[in-house]
Design a protein around this motif. Sequence first.
Motif, PDB file in Angstrom:
ATOM      1  N   PRO A 152      35.468  58.987   4.466  1.00 27.68           N
ATOM      2  CA  PRO A 152      36.580  58.069   4.147  1.00 27.68           C
ATOM      3  C   PRO A 152      36.152  56.897   3.262  1.00 27.68           C
ATOM      4  O   PRO A 152      36.938  56.408   2.455  1.00 27.68           O
ATOM      5  CB  PRO A 152      37.082  57.589   5.513  1.00 27.68           C
ATOM      6  N   LEU A 153      34.893  56.456   3.386  1.00 29.22           N
ATOM      7  CA  LEU A 153      34.397  55.389   2.502  1.00 29.22           C
ATOM      8  C   LEU A 153      34.350  55.885   1.052  1.00 29.22           C
ATOM      9  O   LEU A 153      34.742  55.184   0.120  1.00 29.22           O
ATOM     10  CB  LEU A 153      33.001  54.929   2.938  1.00 29.22           C
ATOM     11  N   LYS A 154      33.887  57.116   0.879  1.00 34.66           N
ATOM     12  CA  LYS A 154      33.808  57.692  -0.471  1.00 34.66           C
ATOM     13  C   LYS A 154      35.203  57.923  -1.064  1.00 34.66           C
ATOM     14  O   LYS A 154      35.382  57.915  -2.279  1.00 34.66           O
ATOM     15  CB  LYS A 154      33.026  59.016  -0.455  1.00 34.66           C
ATOM     16  N   ASN A 155      36.199  58.122  -0.192  1.00 35.46           N
ATOM     17  CA  ASN A 155      37.565  58.369  -0.666  1.00 35.46           C
ATOM     18  C   ASN A 155      38.257  57.100  -1.172  1.00 35.46           C
ATOM     19  O   ASN A 155      39.279  57.170  -1.842  1.00 35.46           O
ATOM     20  CB  ASN A 155      38.427  58.981   0.455  1.00 35.46           C
ATOM     21  N   LEU A 196      20.507  51.669   2.679  1.00 33.79           N
ATOM     22  CA  LEU A 196      21.794  52.339   2.454  1.00 33.79           C
ATOM     23  C   LEU A 196      22.220  52.131   1.003  1.00 33.79           C
ATOM     24  O   LEU A 196      22.658  53.081   0.337  1.00 33.79           O
ATOM     25  CB  LEU A 196      22.849  51.780   3.412  1.00 33.79           C
ATOM     26  N   ASP A 197      22.068  50.909   0.507  1.00 28.96           N
ATOM     27  CA  ASP A 197      22.479  50.653  -0.879  1.00 28.96           C
ATOM     28  C   ASP A 197      21.635  51.464  -1.864  1.00 28.96           C
ATOM     29  O   ASP A 197      22.168  52.013  -2.826  1.00 28.96           O
ATOM     30  CB  ASP A 197      22.393  49.161  -1.207  1.00 28.96           C
ATOM     31  N   ARG A 198      20.322  51.544  -1.607  1.00 30.51           N
ATOM     32  CA  ARG A 198      19.459  52.341  -2.492  1.00 30.51           C
ATOM     33  C   ARG A 198      19.900  53.801  -2.512  1.00 30.51           C
ATOM     34  O   ARG A 198      19.944  54.450  -3.556  1.00 30.51           O
ATOM     35  CB  ARG A 198      17.990  52.239  -2.032  1.00 30.51           C
ATOM     36  N   ARG A 199      20.239  54.328  -1.345  1.00 34.32           N
ATOM     37  CA  ARG A 199      20.636  55.743  -1.245  1.00 34.32           C
ATOM     38  C   ARG A 199      22.004  55.999  -1.875  1.00 34.32           C
ATOM     39  O   ARG A 199      22.231  57.034  -2.490  1.00 34.32           O
ATOM     40  CB  ARG A 199      20.600  56.189   0.223  1.00 34.32           C
ATOM     41  N   LEU A 200      22.914  55.063  -1.712  1.00 29.61           N
ATOM     42  CA  LEU A 200      24.240  55.193  -2.339  1.00 29.61           C
ATOM     43  C   LEU A 200      24.113  55.179  -3.862  1.00 29.61           C
ATOM     44  O   LEU A 200      24.745  55.977  -4.563  1.00 29.61           O
ATOM     45  CB  LEU A 200      25.145  54.043  -1.882  1.00 29.61           C
ATOM     46  N   LYS A 201      23.265  54.271  -4.367  1.00 29.01           N
ATOM     47  CA  LYS A 201      23.051  54.195  -5.820  1.00 29.01           C
ATOM     48  C   LYS A 201      22.386  55.458  -6.354  1.00 29.01           C
ATOM     49  O   LYS A 201      22.733  55.947  -7.433  1.00 29.01           O
ATOM     50  CB  LYS A 201      22.192  52.965  -6.158  1.00 29.01           C
ATOM     51  N   ALA A 202      21.429  55.983  -5.580  1.00 25.65           N
ATOM     52  CA  ALA A 202      20.710  57.193  -6.009  1.00 25.65           C
ATOM     53  C   ALA A 202      21.678  58.362  -6.177  1.00 25.65           C
ATOM     54  O   ALA A 202      21.481  59.237  -7.027  1.00 25.65           O
ATOM     55  CB  ALA A 202      19.623  57.545  -5.001  1.00 25.65           C
ATOM     56  N   GLN A 203      22.745  58.371  -5.355  1.00 22.56           N
ATOM     57  CA  GLN A 203      23.743  59.447  -5.451  1.00 22.56           C
ATOM     58  C   GLN A 203      24.927  59.048  -6.339  1.00 22.56           C
ATOM     59  O   GLN A 203      25.925  59.759  -6.403  1.00 22.56           O
ATOM     60  CB  GLN A 203      24.219  59.833  -4.051  1.00 22.56           C
ATOM     61  N   GLN A 204      24.807  57.890  -6.985  1.00 17.53           N
ATOM     62  CA  GLN A 204      25.836  57.385  -7.899  1.00 17.53           C
ATOM     63  C   GLN A 204      27.219  57.311  -7.241  1.00 17.53           C
ATOM     64  O   GLN A 204      28.240  57.625  -7.851  1.00 17.53           O
ATOM     65  CB  GLN A 204      25.864  58.231  -9.172  1.00 17.53           C
ATOM     66  N   LEU A 205      27.226  56.863  -5.997  1.00 15.73           N
ATOM     67  CA  LEU A 205      28.488  56.699  -5.271  1.00 15.73           C
ATOM     68  C   LEU A 205      29.030  55.291  -5.527  1.00 15.73           C
ATOM     69  O   LEU A 205      28.268  54.364  -5.800  1.00 15.73           O
ATOM     70  CB  LEU A 205      28.274  56.931  -3.781  1.00 15.73           C
ATOM     71  N   ALA A 213      27.090  42.262  -5.949  1.00 17.21           N
ATOM     72  CA  ALA A 213      26.509  43.591  -6.190  1.00 17.21           C
ATOM     73  C   ALA A 213      26.064  44.223  -4.886  1.00 17.21           C
ATOM     74  O   ALA A 213      25.782  43.518  -3.903  1.00 17.21           O
ATOM     75  CB  ALA A 213      25.304  43.454  -7.128  1.00 17.21           C
ATOM     76  N   GLY A 214      25.980  45.541  -4.881  1.00 18.82           N
ATOM     77  CA  GLY A 214      25.406  46.239  -3.734  1.00 18.82           C
ATOM     78  C   GLY A 214      23.985  45.750  -3.526  1.00 18.82           C
ATOM     79  O   GLY A 214      23.262  45.485  -4.486  1.00 18.82           O
ATOM     80  N   GLY A 215      23.581  45.585  -2.261  1.00 12.06           N
ATOM     81  CA  GLY A 215      22.233  45.105  -1.972  1.00 12.06           C
ATOM     82  C   GLY A 215      22.152  43.595  -1.845  1.00 12.06           C
ATOM     83  O   GLY A 215      21.111  43.057  -1.490  1.00 12.06           O
ATOM     84  N   ASP A 216      23.267  42.878  -2.116  1.00 11.81           N
ATOM     85  CA  ASP A 216      23.255  41.416  -1.947  1.00 11.81           C
ATOM     86  C   ASP A 216      23.257  41.051  -0.464  1.00 11.81           C
ATOM     87  O   ASP A 216      23.823  41.774   0.371  1.00 11.81           O
ATOM     88  CB  ASP A 216      24.477  40.780  -2.628  1.00 11.81           C
ATOM     89  N   GLU A 246      16.780  60.917  13.531  1.00  9.98           N
ATOM     90  CA  GLU A 246      16.310  61.725  14.681  1.00  9.98           C
ATOM     91  C   GLU A 246      16.944  61.234  15.972  1.00  9.98           C
ATOM     92  O   GLU A 246      17.447  62.030  16.777  1.00  9.98           O
ATOM     93  CB  GLU A 246      14.786  61.601  14.810  1.00  9.98           C
ATOM     94  N   LEU A 247      16.921  59.920  16.192  1.00  9.64           N
ATOM     95  CA  LEU A 247      17.449  59.359  17.440  1.00  9.64           C
ATOM     96  C   LEU A 247      18.947  59.609  17.585  1.00  9.64           C
ATOM     97  O   LEU A 247      19.445  59.824  18.697  1.00  9.64           O
ATOM     98  CB  LEU A 247      17.156  57.851  17.515  1.00  9.64           C
ATOM     99  N   CYS A 248      19.673  59.591  16.470  1.00  5.87           N
ATOM    100  CA  CYS A 248      21.123  59.819  16.499  1.00  5.87           C
ATOM    101  C   CYS A 248      21.488  61.292  16.342  1.00  5.87           C
ATOM    102  O   CYS A 248      22.659  61.659  16.468  1.00  5.87           O
ATOM    103  CB  CYS A 248      21.810  59.014  15.396  1.00  5.87           C
ATOM    104  N   ASN A 249      20.495  62.101  16.015  1.00  5.74           N
ATOM    105  CA  ASN A 249      20.729  63.529  15.749  1.00  5.74           C
ATOM    106  C   ASN A 249      21.810  63.713  14.681  1.00  5.74           C
ATOM    107  O   ASN A 249      22.746  64.481  14.836  1.00  5.74           O
ATOM    108  CB  ASN A 249      21.099  64.267  17.041  1.00  5.74           C
ATOM    109  N   PHE A 250      21.658  62.930  13.598  1.00 11.74           N
ATOM    110  CA  PHE A 250      22.638  62.977  12.509  1.00 11.74           C
ATOM    111  C   PHE A 250      21.972  62.539  11.218  1.00 11.74           C
ATOM    112  O   PHE A 250      21.346  61.482  11.164  1.00 11.74           O
ATOM    113  CB  PHE A 250      23.832  62.053  12.823  1.00 11.74           C
ATOM    114  N   GLN A 251      22.104  63.367  10.174  1.00  9.12           N
ATOM    115  CA  GLN A 251      21.473  63.034   8.898  1.00  9.12           C
ATOM    116  C   GLN A 251      22.543  62.760   7.840  1.00  9.12           C
ATOM    117  O   GLN A 251      23.556  63.446   7.804  1.00  9.12           O
ATOM    118  CB  GLN A 251      20.598  64.197   8.419  1.00  9.12           C
ATOM    119  N   TYR A 252      22.286  61.778   7.010  1.00  8.58           N
ATOM    120  CA  TYR A 252      23.191  61.546   5.868  1.00  8.58           C
ATOM    121  C   TYR A 252      22.444  60.899   4.707  1.00  8.58           C
ATOM    122  O   TYR A 252      21.410  60.281   4.893  1.00  8.58           O
ATOM    123  CB  TYR A 252      24.423  60.748   6.269  1.00  8.58           C
ATOM    124  N   LEU A 253      23.006  61.098   3.517  1.00 11.78           N
ATOM    125  CA  LEU A 253      22.446  60.589   2.271  1.00 11.78           C
ATOM    126  C   LEU A 253      20.967  60.974   2.131  1.00 11.78           C
ATOM    127  O   LEU A 253      20.122  60.155   1.798  1.00 11.78           O
ATOM    128  CB  LEU A 253      22.621  59.059   2.179  1.00 11.78           C
TER     129      LEU A 253
END
Length: 289
Positions: free
Chosen positions: A124-127, A177-186, A241-244, A282-289
């Motif tokens: 939903p954030l990407k939308n 998170l900001d570095r990963r979002l930028k890397a995927q050009q989101l 900017a992202g990362g501020d 690992e702790l959350c058993n959920f991977q993203y970005l």
Amino acid sequence: MNKIAIITGANTGLGLETTKAFAEKNIEVVMACRNESKAEKAKAEILKEIPKAQLKILPLDLSSLDAVRSFAEKFKSEYNCLDILVNNAGLMIPPYGKTKDGFELQFGINYLGHFLLTGLLLEPLKNAAEARVVSLSSLAHKWGDIYFEDLQFQNNYDKQKAYGQSKLACLMFAYELDRRLKAQQLSVKSLAAHPGLSRTNLFRHLTGMMKLLTPFVYPFTQSAKSGAQPQIKAALDEKLAGGDYLGPSGFQEYSGKPKVVDSNAISNDKEKAKRLWEISEELCNFQYL
């Protein structure tokens, strides 16, 4: 189209003030709160002040990863996009305790619950056209480190160190998170904020020397309304900017108008941030970005 925001811990302190500020700007706020009756009271209080406020209460218990998953599913079943996520809820220096998943309370609630929540809400954030995630850190991020050898403080619980670790983790997460979002050009931006020294109910667990020092620190503190300004600015100011990282502009960043501030060297350690991210997955058993 009105913007949609989620604020965790929206019924009290900084979260309540942020909810009011968003409501004034016609942003629909999903109040993500653990205690529904307190949330209902807060909602009624806001509506008295701002009759046009669009508020929806959705229960969220950040001390349970299953509850975080349920919240995200419920939100996604009702909303297609999310413009602003404010990871605000927190716990400060309580006696030692564990979350339902066995994590030290502050690490689990302040950081891990929000780490998972953000990942689950990524679609939903990407939308949204230009979504933002704002993570709440603290001056306490300078109190210590990420204790990888004992993240849950099972050996020697030090509530101040554990609080510092949780708030450092929130800040490192915001940067990574900001570095990963930028890397995927989101188009999603990740920012962080801290409230300086704000008078909120977080201080209820103070003991010993910290409690004794409270009267001396009090003149440097600011109201919850003022303390919420950095996260409000982080969420709404289009020039940022992202990362501020936003905090108060006064003496030692204790109080004052919000501005972009610096953080310590550890918070900017990219290797440590990457390791923390992978362990969190690992702790959350959920991977993203």
